[in-house]
Design a protein around this motif. Structure first.
Motif, PDB file in Angstrom:
ATOM      1  N   THR A  27       0.833  -1.204   0.000  1.00 19.36           N
ATOM      2  CA  THR A  27       0.000   0.000   0.000  1.00 19.36           C
ATOM      3  C   THR A  27       0.868   1.256   0.000  1.00 19.36           C
ATOM      4  O   THR A  27       0.699   2.149  -0.840  1.00 19.36           O
ATOM      5  N   GLU A  46       9.868   3.165   6.501  1.00 19.93           N
ATOM      6  CA  GLU A  46       9.404   1.824   6.899  1.00 19.93           C
ATOM      7  C   GLU A  46      10.167   1.429   8.161  1.00 19.93           C
ATOM      8  O   GLU A  46      11.388   1.516   8.202  1.00 19.93           O
ATOM      9  N   THR A  54       2.678  -7.751   6.007  1.00 17.86           N
ATOM     10  CA  THR A  54       1.834  -8.703   5.274  1.00 17.86           C
ATOM     11  C   THR A  54       2.255  -8.888   3.823  1.00 17.86           C
ATOM     12  O   THR A  54       2.055  -9.958   3.245  1.00 17.86           O
ATOM     13  N   SER A  55       2.836  -7.858   3.226  1.00 19.18           N
ATOM     14  CA  SER A  55       3.024  -7.868   1.776  1.00 19.18           C
ATOM     15  C   SER A  55       4.000  -8.922   1.261  1.00 19.18           C
ATOM     16  O   SER A  55       4.090  -9.132   0.048  1.00 19.18           O
ATOM     17  N   THR A  59      -0.783 -15.152  -0.436  1.00 23.94           N
ATOM     18  CA  THR A  59      -0.877 -16.412  -1.196  1.00 23.94           C
ATOM     19  C   THR A  59      -0.197 -16.264  -2.558  1.00 23.94           C
ATOM     20  O   THR A  59      -0.086 -17.216  -3.303  1.00 23.94           O
ATOM     21  N   LEU A  61      -1.132 -14.481  -5.203  1.00 23.79           N
ATOM     22  CA  LEU A  61      -2.045 -14.503  -6.346  1.00 23.79           C
ATOM     23  C   LEU A  61      -2.451 -13.078  -6.713  1.00 23.79           C
ATOM     24  O   LEU A  61      -2.741 -12.260  -5.831  1.00 23.79           O
ATOM     25  N   THR A 372      -3.572  -7.275  -5.094  1.00 20.43           N
ATOM     26  CA  THR A 372      -4.010  -7.118  -6.484  1.00 20.43           C
ATOM     27  C   THR A 372      -4.466  -5.696  -6.791  1.00 20.43           C
ATOM     28  O   THR A 372      -4.283  -5.214  -7.912  1.00 20.43           O
TER      29      THR A 372
END
Ligand SMILES: Cc1cc2nc3c(=O)[nH]c(=O)nc-3n(C[C@H](O)[C@H](O)[C@H](O)COP(=O)(O)OP(=O)(O)OC[C@H]3O[C@@H](n4cnc5c(N)ncnc54)[C@H](O)[C@@H]3O)c2cc1C
Length: 520
Positions: A27, A46, A54-55, A59, A61, A372
Motif C-alpha cells: 500500500t 518503513e 503482510t506484503s 498467497t 495470487l 491485487t
C-alpha cells in the motif's frame, strides 16, 4: 536504492515534502510510486524492511477473488480483474498465468462451478487470462497427477495470476526511487508532529540502525501501515476507535512432489466454508490459507498449531500423497489488515475493499484492500492527498507505468527471469569473481553473488532481508535458510562494512526468526 542517500535527503530536507508515507508494504510503496510519478515530492519510511509486514506473506495470487464471486461482490471482483490485467501489462516479468483446477467429487459441482467460472471470464472481459472449461476425470488427472482419484468425477479449470509478492514489492520500491521518491527502511515513525492549530504536519522518525532521531515535515502524512494502522491513528488521537480487525492467514510449504505439474488446486469450501489453495510456487507447493482473528498486530506472527493441522488435513483429502507435519519445509503467517465493519463477527465476512479516511487533524489513512488492487488504492489515496494538502492536482499515470525490471520475454533469462531486465547485470556480477556463483546452501538456489547484489542495489540490511524477502529461502526451506545464515551474514558484513560481532548477532537473530517457520 541506497539507504544512506535516503537518510541524507531526509536530514537535509526536513520541511519540503509533499507527501510523507508511513509504511513500506504494497500500500505505502504503491502510494509512493503513484505520487512520485505524478511529480510530487515523496518521503517513505518503513520501520523494518520493505515488505516485512503482510506484503511478503500473501498467497501470491494476482486475482479477481473467486471467493468474492461466491459472496456476490461483483464490483470488487471486476475491479480486481481489471487491476490484474493492468499489473500483468506493467510487470510481465513477474505476473504469470496460473491454471487452477476445482476438483469435482459431487454431481452438482461441475455445473455449479463451471457456470461460476464462466461468469468470472465474462467479468474479466478484455483483461482475461484464459478461458475456463469443464474437465473430464482423465483430463483432471492429467492436469493434477497427484489428485485424490477416489470419488473424483472431473473438474473445472480457470485462470488467474501468480507472482512473487516480495520481489514485486522490491521492484515497486525501485520504481518509486526512479520516479524521484526517497525511501528509507529501518526508520520508524514514533510520533506525529502537529502545528499550532493541531493539524498533522510531519513525523518524528527513529533510525533503527543508529538510534538517531529525525524530523520530517510535509503537506500530507499518509498512514499506510496495514495491520498497524491503529497504532499510528492513536499517535494522532489517543482515544481513536480501532478500525482494523487483524486476521491471521497461514501457509505451509511442501516439496514439489506433492503437486507436480503446472496447475494449482482450488478448494472452494473447506470445513469452515473458506477457500483453500494448493499452488506450485518456486519449485515448491504452497498450501493455505486460514482466517483467524488476532488481538494485536505483530511483525512476526506465529502460525497456531491448529491452523497447520487444518491445512494438512484438507491437503490430505485432495492429494494422493498425504502430507504430514514432518513434510513441512516452512510455514508462515500474515495479518490481513481488514477494515472492521459495524457488527461483523466473522473476519471472512469483512470486506476486502479499501478505505481512505481523513482524521479531524488531517491524518490520511489508507487501509484494507489486497495486493491485487494496490495500484487503485494508491490512485484513490493520492487523489485525496492532493485536495487535502492543496497540492497541484495531476493525473495519475500508473495505469501505463512500467515497473522496474519490465521485460516482455524474461523467461529467456531462465533461473534469473524474476529479475526481469536486471537479470543480465546480476548474472554478470555472479560470474565476475570466483566464489560468487556458489550457492549459499545446497538446497537453496540462492547464489552468493545475488546476496552482494541485494546489498548493493536493493537496500538489504540484514540476513532476514536477504533470506526472507530479497530471496524466498526462508519460505522455501526454513532449515536450509537457518544453515545458510552464517554465509549470508559474512557477505553482508563485508558489503555493509560491519564487524564479526555484527555478523554473529545477525546469525542469532535470524535463527530466532526461523524457529517460527519450522513446525518441528
Ligand atoms: C494470508 C494472506 C494471504 C493473502 N493473499 C493475497 C493474495 O493472494 N492476493 C492478494 O491480492 N492479496 C492477498 N492478501 C492481502 C495482501 O497481502 C494485503 O492486503 C497487503 O499486503 C497489505 O499491504 P499493506 O502495505 O497495507 O500492509 P503491510 O504489508 O503489512 O505493510 C505495512 C507496513 O507498515 C510498517 N509500519 C508499521 N508501523 C510503522 C511505523 N510506526 N513506522 C514505519 N513503518 C511502520 C510495517 O512494518 C509494514 O511493513 C493476503 C493477505 C494475507 C494475510
Amino acid at each position: 536504492m541506497n539507504r544512506s542517500d535516503g537518510l541524507d535527503r531526509l536530514r537535509t530536507s526536513p520541511a519540503s515534502w509533499d507527501l510523507i508515507v508511513v509504511g513500506g508494504g504494497a500500500t505505502g510503496i504503491g502510494v509512493a510510486v503513484d505520487a512520485a510519478s505524478r511529480g510530487h515530492d515523496v518521503l517513505l519510511v518503513e520501520q523494518s524492511d520493505f515488505g516485512k509486514g503482510t506484503s511478503s506473506r500473501s498467497t501470491k495470487l494476482i486475482h479477481g477473488g473467486v471467493r468474492y464471486l461466491q459472496q456476490g461482490n461483483i464490483p470488487l471482483v471486476m475491479e480486481a480483474l481489471k487491476e490484474r490485467g493492468i499489473l500483468r501489462g506493467n510487470a510481465p516479468h513477474l505476473v504469470r498465468d496460473l491454471p487452477f483446477v476445482v476438483p469435482n467429487y459431487k454431481w452438482w459441482e461441475a455445473p455449479f462451478y463451471g457456470i461460476g467460472m464462466r461468469v468470472y471470464d465474462v467479468l474479466a472481459g478484455k483483461y482475461g487470462f484464459g478461458k475456463s472449461k469443464n474437465l473430464s476425470k482423465e483430463e483432471t488427472v492429467a492436469r493434477i497427477p497427484t489428485i485424490e482419484t477416489e470419488g473424483l468425477l472431473g473438474g473445472v479449470i480457470y485462470h488467474d495470476g501468480q507472482f512473487d509478492d516480495a520481489r514485486l514489492l522490491i521492484h515497486l520500491a525501485m520504481t518509486a526511487v526512479e520516479q524521484g521518491a526517497t525511501l528509507v527502511n529501518y526508520a520508524r515513525v514514533t510520533e506525529l508532529l502537529k502545528n499550532a492549530e493541531g493539524f498533522v504536519e510531519g513525523v518524528r522518525v527513529l533510525d533503527e540502525e543508529s538510534g538517531e532521531e529525525l524530523e520530517a515535515r510535509g503537506r500530507v502524512v499518509v498512514n499506510a501501515t496495514g495491520a498497524f494502522s491503529d497504532t499510528i491513528r492513536r499517535m494522532d488521537v489517543s482515544s481513536a476507535r480501532p478500525i482494523i480487525q487483524p486476521s491471521q492467514g497461514v501457509h505451509v510449504v511442501l516439496d514439489r512432489s506433492f503437486l507436480p505439474g503446472s496447475a494449482a488446486i482450488m478448494v472452494p469450501h473447506t470445513d469452515d466454508g473458506r477457500v483453500l489453495f494448493a499452488i506450485p510456487w518456486l519449485d515448491r507447493v504452497l498450501i493455505g490459507t486460514t482466517d483467524t482473528p488476532v488481538d494485536a498486530p505483530s511483525l512476526e506472527p506465529v502460525p497456531f498449531p491448529e491452523e497447520v493441522d487444518f491445512i494438512l488435513k484438507h491437503a490430505r483429502r485432495y492429494l494422493e500423497k498425504d502430507p504430514e507435519l514432518g513434510d513441512v519445509l516452512s510455514m508462515f503467517a500474515g495479518l490481513r489488515p481488514l477494515v472492521a465493519a459495524e457488527g461483523a463477527e466473522d473476519t471472512a465476512e469483512i470486506s476486502r475493499e479499501h478505505a481512505v479516511r481523513v482524521s479531524d487533524s488531517g491524518l490520511l489513512t489508507i487501509a484494507g484492500g489486497k495486493w491485487t488492487t494496490y495500484r487503485k488504492m494508491a490512485e484513490d489515496t493520492v487523489d485525496v492527498a492532493e485536495t487535502l494538502g492543496d497540492l497541484e492536482p495531476r493525473d495519475c499515470v500508473t495505469r501505463e507505468l512500467n515497473i522496474h525490471g519490465f521485460h516482455r520475454h524474461a523467461e529467456k533469462f531462465g533461473a534469473w527471469a524474476e529479475y526481469g531486465s536486471d537479470a543480465p547485470e546480476i548474472e554478470a556480477l555472479v560470474g565476475s569473481e570466483a566464489g560468487l556463483e556458489e550457492q549459499v546452501h545446497p538446497r537453496l538456489p540462492l547464489r552468493k553473488g545475488e546476496v552482494t547484489w541485494f546489498a548493493r542495489h536493493e537496500m538489504a540490511r540484514t540476513v532476514d532481508d536477504v533470506l526472507a524477502r530479497r530471496s524466498r529461502s526462508l519460505l522455501l526451506d526454513a532449515r536450509a535458510a537457518r544453515e545458510a545464515a552464517p554465509s549470508v551474514a559474512a557477505i553482508l558484513a563485508a558489503e555493509l562494512d560491519r564487524d564479526d560481532a555484527w555478523a554473529r548477532a545477525q546469525e542469532e537473530s535470524f535463527a530466532e526468526i526461523a524457529r517460527n517457520y519450522l513446525p518441528v
